[in-house]
Design a protein around this motif. Structure first.
Motif, short mmCIF file in Angstrom:
data_model
loop_
_atom_site.label_atom_id
_atom_site.label_comp_id
_atom_site.label_asym_id
_atom_site.label_seq_id
_atom_site.Cartn_x
_atom_site.Cartn_y
_atom_site.Cartn_z
N GLU A 157 -7.62 5.70 5.52
CA GLU A 157 -8.15 5.06 4.32
C GLU A 157 -7.43 3.75 3.99
O GLU A 157 -7.90 2.98 3.15
CB GLU A 157 -7.99 6.01 3.12
N LEU A 163 -2.64 7.11 -2.78
CA LEU A 163 -3.19 5.94 -2.12
C LEU A 163 -3.49 4.85 -3.13
O LEU A 163 -4.44 4.94 -3.91
CB LEU A 163 -4.47 6.31 -1.36
N LYS A 164 -2.67 3.81 -3.11
CA LYS A 164 -2.87 2.66 -3.99
C LYS A 164 -2.46 1.40 -3.24
O LYS A 164 -1.55 1.42 -2.41
CB LYS A 164 -2.04 2.79 -5.27
N LYS A 191 -9.44 0.29 4.22
CA LYS A 191 -10.43 0.18 3.15
C LYS A 191 -9.76 -0.14 1.82
O LYS A 191 -10.30 -0.92 1.01
CB LYS A 191 -11.22 1.49 3.04
N LEU A 192 -8.59 0.40 1.60
CA LEU A 192 -7.90 0.22 0.32
C LEU A 192 -7.34 -1.19 0.17
O LEU A 192 -7.39 -1.77 -0.92
CB LEU A 192 -6.78 1.26 0.21
N VAL A 214 -11.48 7.96 -1.96
CA VAL A 214 -10.79 8.26 -0.71
C VAL A 214 -10.84 9.75 -0.43
O VAL A 214 -10.97 10.57 -1.35
CB VAL A 214 -9.31 7.78 -0.75
N HIS A 274 -11.37 0.40 -8.07
CA HIS A 274 -11.26 1.80 -7.66
C HIS A 274 -12.03 2.04 -6.37
O HIS A 274 -13.11 1.49 -6.17
CB HIS A 274 -11.80 2.73 -8.76
N VAL A 275 -11.44 2.86 -5.51
CA VAL A 275 -12.06 3.20 -4.23
C VAL A 275 -11.97 4.71 -4.03
O VAL A 275 -10.88 5.29 -4.18
CB VAL A 275 -11.34 2.48 -3.06
N GLY A 327 -6.90 4.36 -5.33
CA GLY A 327 -7.68 5.38 -4.67
C GLY A 327 -7.96 6.53 -5.62
O GLY A 327 -7.13 6.87 -6.47
N CYS A 366 0.86 -1.18 0.00
CA CYS A 366 0.00 0.00 0.00
C CYS A 366 0.90 1.23 0.00
O CYS A 366 1.84 1.32 0.80
CB CYS A 366 -0.90 0.02 1.23
#
Length: 250
Positions: A100, A159-160, A103-104, A196, A193-194, A122, A88
């Motif tokens: 976040e 954020l990935k 969740k990611l 954030v 995809h999320v 993200g 992450c």
């Protein structure tokens, strides 16, 4: 180890302590993890402050570059050093909320995670940036999406979460971190995809301006488009996954 959190940092001394403590709190429920901070040739006390925190946070590791190599180089070095199967990433300027992270990474750490899920990207909502940055980003994202058809509205989000093995098979080049959805899709991986959240920089100053990013972005975009056109059309079958599928069928 399941998870490695990798953060590139260049002259982020003002943010080191708050960032580590916030990640420690946000990720308390995630087992088998480590935090790797990559000091990308900082000229301030970034590395010194990271070392000072290692006694308090034994899961914190430091990777150092002797001189600045850029964000993609720092991420790549961190992933090479990582022990986790899932990586992450987030930016070191505090604009990506550590809250976040769970969740990611959840889609990739789930027991029933799809074998072909390679990246969870993200996408920032309600960005806390200057109007000039937001306009420049919107234009760049629109051009990139049109050329690469990567179905991602915001590739600049730090954020990935992704599979370490898949990432290390990607072609490495400077600024590659902005094209991960297209590169993962190129290799046959599914991209999720999320949305954030986003917030103002915690301290320090931005490491780029809109003109610099636009100039290098033109060359990068052409190069990535070329890589996609020259991609292999098939991905090798994982023998373990094949045997598992055959056993289920039997």
């Amino acid at each position: 180890m399941q998870l490695s959190i990798v953060i590139p940092m260049h002259n982020e001394a003002e943010n080191v302590s708050a960032l580590v403590r916030e990640i420690d709190s946000a990720c308390a429920g995630l087992p088998d993890k480590e935090l790797i901070l990559v000091d990308d040739g900082s000229s301030d006390d970034t590395a010194k402050l990271i070392r000072a925190l290692q006694d308090e946070f034994p899961w914190l590791r430091l990777v150092q570059h002797p001189r600045a190599g850029g964000q993609s180089a720092a991420v790549h070095s961190g992933v090479l050093a990582a022990r986790g199967q899932v990586i992450c990433t987030l930016d070191g300027d505090m604009q990506n909320p550590p809250s976040e992270i769970p969740k990611l990474v959840a889609p990739l750490l789930a027991a029933d995670a799809p074998d072909d899920l390679g990246l969870v990207a993200g996408q920032r909502v309600k960005r806390q940036d200057t109007w000039s940055k937001k306009i420049a980003s919107k234009l760049a994202n629109g051009l990139r999406a049109w050329m690469l058809n990567d179905h991602t509205r915001d590739t600049g989000c730090g954020l990935k979460a992704f599979r370490r093995d898949a990432f290390l098979r990607l072609p490495f080049f400077n600024h590659m971190h902005r094209y991960l959805p297209a590169l993962f899709a190129r290799d046959g991986w599914q991209v999720a995809h999320v949305d954030v959240s986003h917030r103002e920089r915690g301290g320090g100053t931005s490491k780029y301006n809109n003109l610099q990013r636009a100039l290098v972005g033109i060359y990068d975009l052409i190069g990535v488009a070329w890589l996609i056109r020259r991609a292999k059309t098939v991905r090798p079958v994982d023998p373990a996954a094949r045997d598992r599928d055959e056993g289920t069928a039997a």
